[in-house]
Structure formats: C-alpha cells, structure tokens
Design an enzyme around this catalytic site. Sequence first.
Site, PDB file in Angstrom:
ATOM      1  N   GLY A  96       0.822  -1.213   0.000  1.00 17.81           N
ATOM      2  CA  GLY A  96       0.000   0.000   0.000  1.00 17.81           C
ATOM      3  C   GLY A  96       0.853   1.258   0.000  1.00 17.81           C
TER       4      GLY A  96
ATOM      5  CG  LEU B  19       2.409   3.780   6.110  1.00 15.05           C
ATOM      6  CD1 LEU B  19       3.375   4.949   6.162  1.00 15.05           C
ATOM      7  CD2 LEU B  19       1.504   3.765   7.347  1.00 15.05           C
TER       8      LEU B  19
ATOM      9  CG  ASP C 234      -7.670 -12.259   4.457  1.00 13.51           C
ATOM     10  OD1 ASP C 234      -7.765 -11.246   5.191  1.00 13.51           O
ATOM     11  OD2 ASP C 234      -8.638 -12.778   3.871  1.00 13.51           O
ATOM     12  CB  ILE C 235      -4.714  -9.204   8.845  1.00 10.93           C
ATOM     13  CG1 ILE C 235      -5.533  -8.015   8.345  1.00 10.93           C
ATOM     14  CG2 ILE C 235      -3.245  -9.095   8.478  1.00 10.93           C
ATOM     15  CD1 ILE C 235      -5.178  -6.697   9.044  1.00 10.93           C
TER      16      ILE C 235
ATOM     17  CB  THR D 124      -7.752   3.248   3.275  1.00 15.05           C
ATOM     18  OG1 THR D 124      -7.592   2.634   1.994  1.00 15.05           O
ATOM     19  CG2 THR D 124      -6.682   2.748   4.219  1.00 15.05           C
TER      20      THR D 124
ATOM     21  CG  ASP E 122      -7.290  12.685  10.882  1.00 10.93           C
ATOM     22  OD1 ASP E 122      -7.105  11.657  10.212  1.00 10.93           O
ATOM     23  OD2 ASP E 122      -7.735  13.739  10.389  1.00 10.93           O
TER      24      ASP E 122
ATOM     25  CE1 TYR F 298      -9.944   4.116   7.555  1.00 10.33           C
ATOM     26  CE2 TYR F 298     -10.209   6.387   8.301  1.00 10.33           C
ATOM     27  CZ  TYR F 298      -9.398   5.329   7.918  1.00 10.33           C
ATOM     28  OH  TYR F 298      -8.031   5.499   7.907  1.00 10.33           O
TER      29      TYR F 298
ATOM     30  CE  LYS G 124      -7.096   2.533  10.967  1.00 10.65           C
ATOM     31  NZ  LYS G 124      -6.098   1.544  10.436  1.00 10.65           N
TER      32      LYS G 124
HETATM   33  N1  LIG Z   1      -4.483   7.310   3.389  1.00 14.11           N
HETATM   34  C1  LIG Z   1      -4.672   8.235   4.316  1.00 14.11           C
HETATM   35  O1  LIG Z   1      -4.863   9.428   4.034  1.00 14.11           O
HETATM   36  C2  LIG Z   1      -4.634   7.837   5.768  1.00 14.11           C
HETATM   37  C3  LIG Z   1      -4.879   8.818   6.741  1.00 14.11           C
HETATM   38  C4  LIG Z   1      -4.822   8.458   8.097  1.00 14.11           C
HETATM   39  C5  LIG Z   1      -4.527   7.146   8.451  1.00 14.11           C
HETATM   40  N2  LIG Z   1      -4.319   6.221   7.495  1.00 14.11           N
HETATM   41  C6  LIG Z   1      -4.010   4.841   7.902  1.00 14.11           C
HETATM   42  O2  LIG Z   1      -2.727   4.538   7.384  1.00 14.11           O
HETATM   43  C7  LIG Z   1      -2.632   3.126   7.118  1.00 14.11           C
HETATM   44  C8  LIG Z   1      -2.105   2.911   5.706  1.00 14.11           C
HETATM   45  O3  LIG Z   1      -3.001   3.518   4.785  1.00 14.11           O
HETATM   46  P1  LIG Z   1      -2.699   3.543   3.210  1.00 14.11           P
HETATM   47  O4  LIG Z   1      -3.416   4.714   2.659  1.00 14.11           O
HETATM   48  O5  LIG Z   1      -1.245   3.327   2.967  1.00 14.11           O
HETATM   49  O6  LIG Z   1      -3.493   2.209   2.754  1.00 14.11           O
HETATM   50  P2  LIG Z   1      -3.624   1.583   1.301  1.00 14.11           P
HETATM   51  O7  LIG Z   1      -2.731   2.258   0.321  1.00 14.11           O
HETATM   52  O8  LIG Z   1      -5.100   1.517   1.011  1.00 14.11           O
HETATM   53  O9  LIG Z   1      -3.057   0.106   1.509  1.00 14.11           O
HETATM   54  C9  LIG Z   1      -3.753  -0.841   2.245  1.00 14.11           C
HETATM   55  C10 LIG Z   1      -3.009  -2.153   2.174  1.00 14.11           C
HETATM   56  O10 LIG Z   1      -3.757  -3.120   2.932  1.00 14.11           O
HETATM   57  C11 LIG Z   1      -3.810  -4.326   2.159  1.00 14.11           C
HETATM   58  N3  LIG Z   1      -4.978  -5.132   2.555  1.00 14.11           N
HETATM   59  C12 LIG Z   1      -6.279  -4.914   2.262  1.00 14.11           C
HETATM   60  N4  LIG Z   1      -7.033  -5.894   2.810  1.00 14.11           N
HETATM   61  C13 LIG Z   1      -6.186  -6.738   3.460  1.00 14.11           C
HETATM   62  C14 LIG Z   1      -6.358  -7.925   4.211  1.00 14.11           C
HETATM   63  N5  LIG Z   1      -7.574  -8.464   4.412  1.00 14.11           N
HETATM   64  N6  LIG Z   1      -5.258  -8.532   4.735  1.00 14.11           N
HETATM   65  C15 LIG Z   1      -4.023  -7.993   4.539  1.00 14.11           C
HETATM   66  N7  LIG Z   1      -3.786  -6.877   3.825  1.00 14.11           N
HETATM   67  C16 LIG Z   1      -4.862  -6.256   3.297  1.00 14.11           C
HETATM   68  C17 LIG Z   1      -3.903  -3.832   0.729  1.00 14.11           C
HETATM   69  O11 LIG Z   1      -3.572  -4.841  -0.187  1.00 14.11           O
HETATM   70  P3  LIG Z   1      -4.625  -5.413  -1.284  1.00 14.11           P
HETATM   71  O12 LIG Z   1      -5.836  -4.490  -1.298  1.00 14.11           O
HETATM   72  O13 LIG Z   1      -3.860  -5.379  -2.565  1.00 14.11           O
HETATM   73  O14 LIG Z   1      -4.951  -6.789  -0.808  1.00 14.11           O
HETATM   74  C18 LIG Z   1      -2.848  -2.718   0.772  1.00 14.11           C
HETATM   75  O15 LIG Z   1      -1.554  -3.270   0.640  1.00 14.11           O
HETATM   76  C19 LIG Z   1      -4.027   2.568   7.402  1.00 14.11           C
HETATM   77  O16 LIG Z   1      -4.054   2.043   8.713  1.00 14.11           O
HETATM   78  C20 LIG Z   1      -4.937   3.791   7.342  1.00 14.11           C
HETATM   79  O17 LIG Z   1      -6.097   3.615   8.144  1.00 14.11           O
HETATM   80  C21 LIG Z   1      -4.361   6.524   6.159  1.00 14.11           C
END
Ligand SMILES: NC(=O)c1ccc[n+]([C@@H]2O[C@H](COP(=O)([O-])OP(=O)(O)OC[C@H]3O[C@@H](n4cnc5c(N)ncnc54)[C@H](OP(=O)(O)O)[C@@H]3O)[C@@H](O)[C@H]2O)c1
Length: 287
Positions: free
Chosen positions: A12, A14, A39-40, A65, A105, A128, A132
Amino acid sequence: MRLRLLVVGAGGMLGSDVVAEAERRGHDIVALASRTALDITDLTAVCACLRLHRPDAVINCAAWTNVDGAQSEPEAAWRLNALGAAHLAAACSETRSWLIQVSTDFVFDGEKGSAYHEFDAPNPQSVYGASKEAGERLVRQTLPDRHLIARTSFLYGPHGKNLVDTIVRAALTRPSLTFVEDQIISPTHTADLATVLLNLATEPLPGTYHVASAGQCSLLEFAKFIVGEAGLATPVLGTTFAQYVATAKPAAPRPRVSPLERKMLTLRGMDTMPDWKDAIRSYLKRR
Ligand SMILES: NC(=O)c1ccc[n+]([C@@H]2O[C@H](COP(=O)([O-])OP(=O)(O)OC[C@H]3O[C@@H](n4cnc5c(N)ncnc54)[C@H](OP(=O)(O)O)[C@@H]3O)[C@@H](O)[C@H]2O)c1
C-alpha cells in the site's frame, strides 16, 4: 540494532515507504504486500505466519481505507480494521512481538476546534473511524505491554493515489480549483511517517503516538501551496465545509478540524516530523 520486521499491507501507500525505509536501515524484512500474501481477517493464517517468522515487530499498514465506502460495507470495514488488528495482536502476544498499529485522526469528531493530542477522548463519527478506533482498543487490550498505536492524518506518498498528485493534475487541466477553507488538517508524507515508525520500533515504549507533519493548514491553504510549488498559476478558490457537504454529499461524516499534536513524540524527544510545507516541497522534488 538490526530488527526482524514483518510488514502487513506492504504494497500500500504507507507500507511501500515503510519497507523502503526498513531496507535502507538494513533490517531483516518480511514484506507481505497484499491480502493474497496474508489475509489478516484469517486468524489461523495470521498465527501460522507469525509462528513461522517470529518477528521482533509487526507493522500493520493494512486497512480498509475507503472512508465513504465503509458506510455501505460496514461489516467488511470492521472485519479488517478491528478484527484484523485483533488477530495480529493475538498472534504477537504468542510470539512476544511488538505490534505497530497505524490509525487515524478520524477517531476524533473534530469538535474540539484545535489540534488533538494523544490524551483527548476519541469520538468517531464514521464507520471507518469507529472501526479504526475499535482496532486500537483491541490492540491495547490484547497486547498491553507491546503495542505502539501511531495515529496519522491525510497521507500522501509516491505509492498511492493521493491529493497532492490530484491537485497538481487538476491544476494543469482545469481553469480553477475550489477547496474548503475551514477544514483544518495535518497533511503527512508517508516517508516521514515511515521514519518515525521505524524509530519507534527501535526504541519501543507502549502507548499511542500522534505522527503527522508539524503545523496545520486548511485544505484551501494546502491546495494553494501545492499549485504554487508546482509553478502553476491556476486560481484556487475557497468554499466552506458546510457548502462542500451540502453539494458533494459525502457518504461518511468527516471531522472538520482534526490536526494532530505530537505530544508523545515531543515528550520522548523523538519528534522528527518536518513542517507540512517542507514535507510537500521534498515530496514534489522527488517526483
Ligand atoms: N491514506 C490516508 O490518508 C490515511 C490517513 C490516516 C490514516 N491512514 C491509515 O494509514 C494506514 C495505511 O493507509 P494507506 O493509505 O497506505 O493504505 P492503502 O494504500 O489503502 O493500503 C492498504 C493495504 O492493505 C492491504 N490489505 C487490504 N485488505 C487486506 C487484508 N484483508 N489482509 C491484509 N492486507 C490487506 C492492501 O492490499 P490489497 O488491497 O492489494 O490486498 C494494501 O496493501 C491505514 O491504517 C490507514 O487507516 C491513512
């Protein structure tokens, strides 16, 4: 210190930067890119994976997300964000690994009117945010001595769709842009967050940490700054949060004012987060 790290959601936005930073530091890494790798939501698979690799720490970058999508698929969002986090915590408890759980946040309601620190009470308004926040609580309960919860906000990075790139693209093609002037955020570069997550993994002390860029801005200031730094002259107009909600009708409620204060990092002398403007400059330079 060389750590054995297991990164979940490593493909993903991050997760990709966490793996890159861990590699740069010479850690021993197991990078699980997607749900196909692990798959968690499957407890048996999670326990088997941790028994096999026995990491010093697990960094959970996997999450549901899609904030608006979670409103219509609450069960799927809760299964991944709450139960998935609990599965990792239970497996970490067995292998005596630390768990770094990334959160948001959106656990806050935005009504405080100023930046939230780690000791403010959460009050999520969306599926969401609630899922979380439940994930946070399950991790704290299951792994009281070995959890690090890192709340972050408004992420952008080179390995995912993000608002910085969207703004640059839109400014190149549209006559003007409109952004909300009274929604206040702490935009955060994934590379800066990854640095702090790995610092915390090296010097762990259980607790909740806010990890976002220093300073805060409105979405309008954010957009104007990006357009200016990209060398473009596209006008960026303001609108209000209320107008945006009335017009766009987003499915999920959002906190209007939710910048994050990094009280725990500051207290521990571990605050390396740059100012939001410097972070955007360095992101745009690297693209
Ligand atoms: N994006 C933001 O603006 C933001 C803001 C605040 C906090 N956060 C937090 O930051 C963290 C990272 O966010 P991100 O934006 O980097 O996320 P992301 O790009 O959507 O990536 C999510 C990852 O989780 C994997 N995933 C999905 N379902 C899964 C499952 N059942 N088992 C294992 N892996 C799984 C996805 O892989 P596949 O879908 O390919 O399986 C992908 O690698 C998250 O905790 C999010 O809540 C994000």
